[in-house]
Design a protein around this motif. Structure first.
Motif, mmCIF file in Angstrom:
data_model
loop_
_atom_site.group_PDB
_atom_site.id
_atom_site.type_symbol
_atom_site.label_atom_id
_atom_site.label_comp_id
_atom_site.label_asym_id
_atom_site.label_seq_id
_atom_site.Cartn_x
_atom_site.Cartn_y
_atom_site.Cartn_z
ATOM 1 N N MET A 131 7.901 -0.681 -6.505
ATOM 2 C CA MET A 131 7.247 -1.746 -5.743
ATOM 3 C C MET A 131 6.604 -2.820 -6.621
ATOM 4 S SD MET A 131 7.914 -0.922 -2.680
ATOM 5 C CE MET A 131 8.530 0.529 -1.818
ATOM 6 N N ALA A 132 6.450 -2.562 -7.903
ATOM 7 C CA ALA A 132 5.729 -3.476 -8.788
ATOM 8 C C ALA A 132 6.240 -4.919 -8.757
ATOM 9 C CB ALA A 132 5.744 -2.945 -10.215
ATOM 10 N N PRO A 133 7.568 -5.165 -8.684
ATOM 11 C CA PRO A 133 8.021 -6.561 -8.648
ATOM 12 C C PRO A 133 7.627 -7.314 -7.380
ATOM 13 C CG PRO A 133 9.811 -5.087 -9.317
ATOM 14 C CD PRO A 133 8.707 -4.240 -8.789
ATOM 15 N N LEU A 134 7.117 -6.601 -6.372
ATOM 16 C CA LEU A 134 6.815 -7.232 -5.086
ATOM 17 C C LEU A 134 5.410 -7.816 -5.018
ATOM 18 C CD1 LEU A 134 8.379 -4.558 -2.694
ATOM 19 C CD2 LEU A 134 9.495 -6.487 -3.820
ATOM 20 N N GLY A 135 4.523 -7.418 -5.952
ATOM 21 C CA GLY A 135 3.153 -7.934 -5.929
ATOM 22 C C GLY A 135 2.147 -6.852 -6.252
ATOM 23 N N LEU A 136 0.968 -6.943 -5.662
ATOM 24 C CA LEU A 136 -0.093 -5.964 -5.878
ATOM 25 C C LEU A 136 0.264 -4.649 -5.193
ATOM 26 C CD1 LEU A 136 -3.067 -5.264 -6.739
ATOM 27 C CD2 LEU A 136 -3.746 -6.068 -4.471
ATOM 28 N N VAL A 137 0.171 -3.550 -5.943
ATOM 29 C CA VAL A 137 0.449 -2.223 -5.390
ATOM 30 C C VAL A 137 -0.849 -1.420 -5.408
ATOM 31 C CG1 VAL A 137 1.822 -0.125 -5.567
ATOM 32 C CG2 VAL A 137 2.812 -2.329 -6.241
ATOM 33 N N GLU A 138 -1.241 -0.888 -4.258
ATOM 34 C CA GLU A 138 -2.473 -0.106 -4.128
ATOM 35 C C GLU A 138 -2.159 1.267 -3.540
ATOM 36 O OE1 GLU A 138 -5.715 -0.659 -4.789
ATOM 37 O OE2 GLU A 138 -5.587 -2.753 -5.487
ATOM 38 N N ARG A 139 -2.657 2.305 -4.207
ATOM 39 C CA ARG A 139 -2.519 3.660 -3.663
ATOM 40 C C ARG A 139 -3.673 3.953 -2.706
ATOM 41 N NH1 ARG A 139 -0.507 7.654 -8.589
ATOM 42 N NH2 ARG A 139 1.015 6.208 -9.526
ATOM 43 N N ILE A 140 -3.349 4.510 -1.560
ATOM 44 C CA ILE A 140 -4.345 4.862 -0.554
ATOM 45 C C ILE A 140 -4.425 6.383 -0.494
ATOM 46 C CG2 ILE A 140 -5.080 4.555 1.827
ATOM 47 C CD1 ILE A 140 -4.755 1.936 0.167
ATOM 48 N N ALA A 141 -5.541 6.938 -0.958
ATOM 49 C CA ALA A 141 -5.658 8.392 -1.071
ATOM 50 C C ALA A 141 -5.709 9.074 0.287
ATOM 51 C CB ALA A 141 -6.891 8.750 -1.898
ATOM 52 N N ASP A 142 -6.412 8.473 1.230
ATOM 53 C CA ASP A 142 -6.623 9.082 2.552
ATOM 54 C C ASP A 142 -5.674 8.433 3.564
ATOM 55 O OD1 ASP A 142 -7.500 10.137 4.924
ATOM 56 O OD2 ASP A 142 -9.598 9.522 4.684
ATOM 57 N N ALA A 156 0.852 -1.186 0.000
ATOM 58 C CA ALA A 156 0.000 0.000 0.000
ATOM 59 C C ALA A 156 0.887 1.235 0.000
ATOM 60 C CB ALA A 156 -0.916 -0.003 1.218
ATOM 61 N N LEU A 157 0.477 2.266 -0.752
ATOM 62 C CA LEU A 157 1.272 3.488 -0.871
ATOM 63 C C LEU A 157 0.422 4.714 -0.559
ATOM 64 C CD1 LEU A 157 3.123 2.898 -4.290
ATOM 65 C CD2 LEU A 157 4.009 2.445 -1.996
ATOM 66 N N HIS A 158 1.029 5.656 0.127
ATOM 67 C CA HIS A 158 0.430 6.980 0.320
ATOM 68 C C HIS A 158 1.577 7.976 0.367
ATOM 69 C CE1 HIS A 158 -2.116 10.240 1.721
ATOM 70 N NE2 HIS A 158 -1.114 10.553 2.519
ATOM 71 N N GLY A 159 1.439 9.084 -0.369
ATOM 72 C CA GLY A 159 2.554 10.017 -0.355
ATOM 73 C C GLY A 159 2.231 11.398 -0.850
ATOM 74 N N THR A 160 3.280 12.230 -0.849
ATOM 75 C CA THR A 160 3.163 13.634 -1.224
ATOM 76 C C THR A 160 3.637 13.895 -2.644
ATOM 77 O OG1 THR A 160 5.381 14.059 -0.332
ATOM 78 C CG2 THR A 160 3.508 14.365 1.162
ATOM 79 N N GLY A 161 4.099 12.885 -3.330
ATOM 80 C CA GLY A 161 4.600 13.043 -4.683
ATOM 81 C C GLY A 161 5.409 11.831 -5.089
ATOM 82 N N GLU A 162 5.809 11.799 -6.364
ATOM 83 C CA GLU A 162 6.624 10.701 -6.898
ATOM 84 C C GLU A 162 5.950 9.332 -6.720
ATOM 85 O OE1 GLU A 162 9.260 11.019 -8.640
ATOM 86 O OE2 GLU A 162 10.154 12.955 -8.160
ATOM 87 N N LEU A 163 4.613 9.310 -6.713
ATOM 88 C CA LEU A 163 3.931 8.038 -6.519
ATOM 89 C C LEU A 163 4.126 7.096 -7.698
ATOM 90 C CD1 LEU A 163 0.651 9.155 -4.747
ATOM 91 C CD2 LEU A 163 2.323 7.522 -3.859
ATOM 92 N N ASP A 164 4.252 7.657 -8.892
ATOM 93 C CA ASP A 164 4.512 6.800 -10.057
ATOM 94 C C ASP A 164 5.847 6.077 -9.908
ATOM 95 O OD1 ASP A 164 2.138 7.496 -11.225
ATOM 96 O OD2 ASP A 164 2.991 8.974 -12.606
ATOM 97 N N ARG A 165 6.855 6.809 -9.436
ATOM 98 C CA ARG A 165 8.171 6.190 -9.230
ATOM 99 C C ARG A 165 8.111 5.138 -8.138
ATOM 100 N NH1 ARG A 165 12.732 8.863 -7.289
ATOM 101 N NH2 ARG A 165 14.266 7.603 -8.320
ATOM 102 N N ALA A 166 7.430 5.462 -7.066
ATOM 103 C CA ALA A 166 7.307 4.513 -5.961
ATOM 104 C C ALA A 166 6.550 3.264 -6.403
ATOM 105 C CB ALA A 166 6.597 5.168 -4.785
ATOM 106 N N GLU A 167 5.507 3.442 -7.192
ATOM 107 C CA GLU A 167 4.727 2.295 -7.659
ATOM 108 C C GLU A 167 5.562 1.413 -8.581
ATOM 109 O OE1 GLU A 167 0.480 1.339 -9.886
ATOM 110 O OE2 GLU A 167 0.797 3.273 -8.899
#
Length: 246
Positions: A123-134, A109-120
Protein backbone atom coordinates in the motif's frame (compact mmCIF):
# COMPACT_ATOMS: atom_id res chain seq x y z
CA UNK A 1 -11.58 2.20 -5.88
CA UNK A 2 -9.84 -0.99 -6.98
CA UNK A 3 -9.21 0.54 -10.39
CA UNK A 4 -7.72 3.68 -8.83
CA UNK A 5 -5.38 1.54 -6.74
CA UNK A 6 -4.36 -0.54 -9.75
CA UNK A 7 -3.54 2.50 -11.87
CA UNK A 8 -1.43 4.00 -9.10
CA UNK A 9 0.47 0.75 -8.55
CA UNK A 10 1.27 0.59 -12.25
CA UNK A 11 2.41 4.22 -12.26
CA UNK A 12 4.67 3.38 -9.32
CA UNK A 13 6.36 0.64 -11.37
CA UNK A 14 4.49 -2.57 -10.56
CA UNK A 15 4.84 -5.07 -13.40
CA UNK A 16 1.38 -5.44 -15.02
CA UNK A 17 2.23 -9.03 -15.92
CA UNK A 18 2.04 -9.86 -12.20
CA UNK A 19 -1.57 -8.70 -11.99
CA UNK A 20 -4.75 -10.66 -12.71
CA UNK A 21 -8.10 -8.87 -12.48
CA UNK A 22 -11.34 -10.83 -12.22
CA UNK A 23 -14.05 -8.78 -13.91
CA UNK A 24 -17.34 -10.55 -14.74
CA UNK A 25 -18.10 -7.79 -17.23
CA UNK A 26 -14.74 -8.16 -18.93
CA UNK A 27 -14.02 -4.47 -18.43
CA UNK A 28 -10.88 -3.27 -20.19
CA UNK A 29 -7.80 -2.91 -18.00
CA UNK A 30 -4.45 -1.15 -18.50
CA UNK A 31 -2.10 -2.74 -21.03
CA UNK A 32 -0.41 -5.88 -19.81
CA UNK A 33 -2.89 -6.66 -17.03
CA UNK A 34 -4.57 -10.04 -17.41
CA UNK A 35 -8.37 -9.91 -17.22
CA UNK A 36 -10.65 -12.91 -16.66
CA UNK A 37 -14.42 -13.18 -16.17
CA UNK A 38 -14.10 -15.87 -13.47
CA UNK A 39 -11.55 -16.71 -10.80
CA UNK A 40 -8.82 -18.83 -12.46
CA UNK A 41 -8.14 -22.30 -11.11
CA UNK A 42 -4.68 -21.47 -9.83
CA UNK A 43 -2.93 -20.41 -6.63
CA UNK A 44 -2.26 -16.71 -6.03
CA UNK A 45 0.19 -15.33 -3.50
CA UNK A 46 -1.92 -12.21 -2.83
CA UNK A 47 -5.62 -11.64 -3.54
CA UNK A 48 -7.51 -8.38 -3.08
CA UNK A 49 -11.30 -8.26 -2.76
CA UNK A 50 -12.63 -5.07 -4.34
CA UNK A 51 -16.32 -5.63 -5.04
CA UNK A 52 -19.37 -4.08 -3.31
CA UNK A 53 -20.05 -5.46 0.20
CA UNK A 54 -23.64 -6.38 -0.68
CA UNK A 55 -22.27 -8.84 -3.28
CA UNK A 56 -20.52 -10.89 -0.61
CA UNK A 57 -23.37 -13.33 -0.12
CA UNK A 58 -23.53 -14.36 -3.76
CA UNK A 59 -19.77 -14.82 -3.96
CA UNK A 60 -19.37 -17.12 -0.98
CA UNK A 61 -18.86 -20.25 -3.12
CA UNK A 62 -16.11 -18.50 -5.08
CA UNK A 63 -14.39 -17.23 -1.93
CA UNK A 64 -14.39 -20.73 -0.44
CA UNK A 65 -11.91 -21.78 -3.11
CA UNK A 66 -9.44 -19.00 -2.34
CA UNK A 67 -6.35 -19.84 -0.28
CA UNK A 68 -3.75 -17.14 -0.93
CA UNK A 69 -0.87 -16.37 1.39
CA UNK A 70 -2.41 -12.90 1.91
CA UNK A 71 -6.01 -11.81 1.38
CA UNK A 72 -6.57 -8.04 1.34
CA UNK A 73 -10.15 -6.78 1.56
CA UNK A 74 -11.35 -3.26 0.84
CA UNK A 75 -14.97 -4.22 1.56
CA UNK A 76 -16.39 -1.54 3.86
CA UNK A 77 -17.83 -2.95 7.06
CA UNK A 78 -16.80 -6.58 6.47
CA UNK A 79 -14.80 -7.85 9.43
CA UNK A 80 -11.72 -10.08 9.43
CA UNK A 81 -13.59 -12.84 11.26
CA UNK A 82 -16.29 -12.89 8.59
CA UNK A 83 -13.69 -13.22 5.83
CA UNK A 84 -11.79 -15.88 7.77
CA UNK A 85 -14.93 -18.01 7.79
CA UNK A 86 -15.26 -17.74 4.02
CA UNK A 87 -11.74 -18.38 2.73
CA UNK A 88 -8.65 -20.44 3.38
CA UNK A 89 -6.28 -17.48 3.31
CA UNK A 90 -3.12 -17.69 5.38
CA UNK A 91 -3.50 -14.08 6.54
CA UNK A 92 -6.31 -11.57 6.15
CA UNK A 93 -5.87 -7.80 6.16
CA UNK A 94 -8.67 -5.25 5.97
CA UNK A 95 -7.67 -2.12 4.07
CA UNK A 96 -9.61 1.11 3.82
CA UNK A 97 -8.24 3.34 1.06
CA UNK A 98 -9.68 6.70 0.09
CA UNK A 99 -10.03 8.30 -3.31
CA UNK A 100 -6.73 10.26 -3.41
CA UNK A 101 -4.82 6.95 -3.62
CA UNK A 102 -5.27 7.48 -7.36
CA UNK A 103 -2.55 10.17 -7.23
CA UNK A 104 -0.46 8.63 -4.45
CA UNK A 105 -1.81 11.08 -1.86
CA UNK A 106 -4.39 8.86 -0.23
CA UNK A 107 -4.82 7.25 3.16
CA UNK A 108 -4.91 3.48 3.65
CA UNK A 109 -5.88 2.08 7.05
CA UNK A 110 -4.89 -1.53 7.78
CA UNK A 111 -6.03 -4.12 10.30
CA UNK A 112 -5.23 -7.79 10.07
CA UNK A 113 -4.27 -11.17 11.43
CA UNK A 114 -0.79 -11.30 9.93
CA UNK A 115 1.42 -10.28 7.00
CA UNK A 116 0.92 -6.62 7.92
CA UNK A 117 4.44 -5.75 6.81
CA UNK A 118 3.69 -7.15 3.36
CA UNK A 119 0.36 -5.37 3.20
CA UNK A 120 1.95 -2.09 4.27
CA UNK A 121 4.67 -2.39 1.62
CA UNK A 122 2.00 -3.08 -1.01
CA UNK A 123 0.00 0.00 0.00
CA UNK A 124 2.97 2.36 0.43
CA UNK A 125 2.81 3.81 -3.13
CA UNK A 126 -0.79 4.89 -2.48
CA UNK A 127 -0.05 7.42 0.29
CA UNK A 128 -0.14 7.41 4.09
CA UNK A 129 -0.53 3.92 5.56
CA UNK A 130 -1.81 3.58 9.15
CA UNK A 131 -2.19 0.37 11.13
CA UNK A 132 -5.32 0.19 13.29
CA UNK A 133 -4.75 -2.13 16.25
CA UNK A 134 -8.38 -2.33 17.40
CA UNK A 135 -10.74 -3.51 14.67
CA UNK A 136 -13.63 -2.03 16.64
CA UNK A 137 -12.28 1.40 15.60
CA UNK A 138 -12.16 0.53 11.91
CA UNK A 139 -15.67 1.88 11.32
CA UNK A 140 -14.56 5.24 12.72
CA UNK A 141 -11.42 5.24 10.58
CA UNK A 142 -13.53 4.42 7.55
CA UNK A 143 -15.85 7.31 8.37
CA UNK A 144 -12.96 9.76 8.83
CA UNK A 145 -10.53 8.78 6.08
CA UNK A 146 -12.60 6.65 3.72
CA UNK A 147 -15.64 8.92 3.60
CA UNK A 148 -13.64 12.02 4.47
CA UNK A 149 -12.95 13.13 0.88
CA UNK A 150 -16.70 13.26 0.26
CA UNK A 151 -17.21 15.42 3.33
CA UNK A 152 -14.33 17.69 2.35
CA UNK A 153 -15.65 18.06 -1.21
CA UNK A 154 -18.98 19.13 0.27
CA UNK A 155 -17.18 21.71 2.44
CA UNK A 156 -15.30 23.11 -0.57
CA UNK A 157 -18.56 23.42 -2.46
CA UNK A 158 -20.22 25.11 0.53
CA UNK A 159 -17.43 27.69 0.83
CA UNK A 160 -17.73 28.43 -2.89
CA UNK A 161 -21.51 28.82 -2.57
CA UNK A 162 -20.99 31.16 0.38
CA UNK A 163 -18.64 33.31 -1.67
CA UNK A 164 -21.18 33.42 -4.49
CA UNK A 165 -23.94 34.34 -2.05
CA UNK A 166 -21.87 37.37 -1.03
CA UNK A 167 -21.49 38.54 -4.62
CA UNK A 168 -18.61 36.69 -6.29
CA UNK A 169 -19.23 35.06 -9.68
CA UNK A 170 -19.95 31.39 -8.99
CA UNK A 171 -17.16 30.05 -11.20
CA UNK A 172 -14.62 32.39 -9.64
CA UNK A 173 -15.75 31.50 -6.11
CA UNK A 174 -15.34 27.80 -6.96
CA UNK A 175 -11.78 28.33 -8.23
CA UNK A 176 -10.84 30.38 -5.19
CA UNK A 177 -12.29 27.82 -2.77
CA UNK A 178 -10.52 24.89 -4.41
CA UNK A 179 -7.14 26.61 -4.64
CA UNK A 180 -7.40 27.81 -1.05
CA UNK A 181 -8.04 24.30 0.23
CA UNK A 182 -5.28 22.79 -1.92
CA UNK A 183 -2.64 25.27 -0.82
CA UNK A 184 -3.69 25.26 2.83
CA UNK A 185 -3.65 21.44 2.99
CA UNK A 186 -0.18 21.28 1.43
CA UNK A 187 1.11 23.88 3.90
CA UNK A 188 -0.46 22.08 6.86
CA UNK A 189 1.08 18.77 5.75
CA UNK A 190 4.56 20.32 5.71
CA UNK A 191 4.23 22.42 8.87
CA UNK A 192 5.49 21.33 12.27
CA UNK A 193 2.59 23.15 13.93
CA UNK A 194 -0.87 21.57 14.21
CA UNK A 195 -3.76 22.80 12.06
CA UNK A 196 -5.27 24.35 15.19
CA UNK A 197 -2.07 26.31 15.80
CA UNK A 198 -1.91 27.37 12.15
CA UNK A 199 -5.45 28.72 12.38
CA UNK A 200 -4.43 30.83 15.35
CA UNK A 201 -1.45 32.20 13.44
CA UNK A 202 -3.73 33.37 10.62
CA UNK A 203 -6.20 34.97 13.02
CA UNK A 204 -4.92 38.36 14.22
CA UNK A 205 -6.69 39.71 17.32
CA UNK A 206 -9.64 41.79 16.23
CA UNK A 207 -9.10 40.89 12.56
CA UNK A 208 -11.42 39.48 9.94
CA UNK A 209 -10.20 35.88 10.23
CA UNK A 210 -10.82 35.98 13.97
CA UNK A 211 -14.37 37.15 13.41
CA UNK A 212 -15.01 34.25 11.02
CA UNK A 213 -13.41 31.73 13.39
CA UNK A 214 -15.62 33.02 16.18
CA UNK A 215 -18.61 31.86 14.13
CA UNK A 216 -17.11 28.41 13.47
CA UNK A 217 -16.03 27.99 17.09
CA UNK A 218 -19.25 29.21 18.71
CA UNK A 219 -20.50 26.61 21.22
CA UNK A 220 -18.27 23.99 19.54
CA UNK A 221 -20.77 23.86 16.68
CA UNK A 222 -18.30 22.82 13.97
CA UNK A 223 -16.82 19.98 16.01
CA UNK A 224 -20.30 18.84 17.01
CA UNK A 225 -21.46 18.83 13.39
CA UNK A 226 -18.46 16.82 12.19
CA UNK A 227 -18.74 14.40 15.10
CA UNK A 228 -22.36 13.79 14.13
CA UNK A 229 -21.30 13.36 10.49
CA UNK A 230 -18.61 10.78 11.31
CA UNK A 231 -20.92 8.98 13.72
CA UNK A 232 -23.57 8.58 11.02
CA UNK A 233 -21.03 7.09 8.61
CA UNK A 234 -19.54 4.82 11.30
CA UNK A 235 -22.98 3.52 12.29
CA UNK A 236 -23.70 2.67 8.67
CA UNK A 237 -20.39 0.77 8.45
CA UNK A 238 -21.40 -1.24 11.52
CA UNK A 239 -24.75 -2.01 9.93
CA UNK A 240 -23.01 -3.33 6.81
CA UNK A 241 -20.77 -5.49 9.00
CA UNK A 242 -23.81 -6.99 10.69
CA UNK A 243 -25.42 -7.70 7.31
CA UNK A 244 -22.24 -9.43 6.08
CA UNK A 245 -22.14 -11.65 9.17
CA UNK A 246 -25.78 -12.62 8.60
Amino acid sequence: MGGAMLRRWLEAGLDPARMTVVSPSGRAMPDGVRVTRAVPDERFDTVMLGFKPYQLGGLRPVLAGLAPRLLVSILAGVEVATLAGLTGAGAIVRAMPNLPVAIGKGVVALHGTGELDRAEALMAPLGLVERIADEALFDVVTALAGSGPGFLYRWIDAVAQAGAALGLPADQAARLALATVEGSAMLAARAEASPAALAERVASPGGSTREGLNVLDRDGALVALLTETLRAAAVRNAEMAAAARG
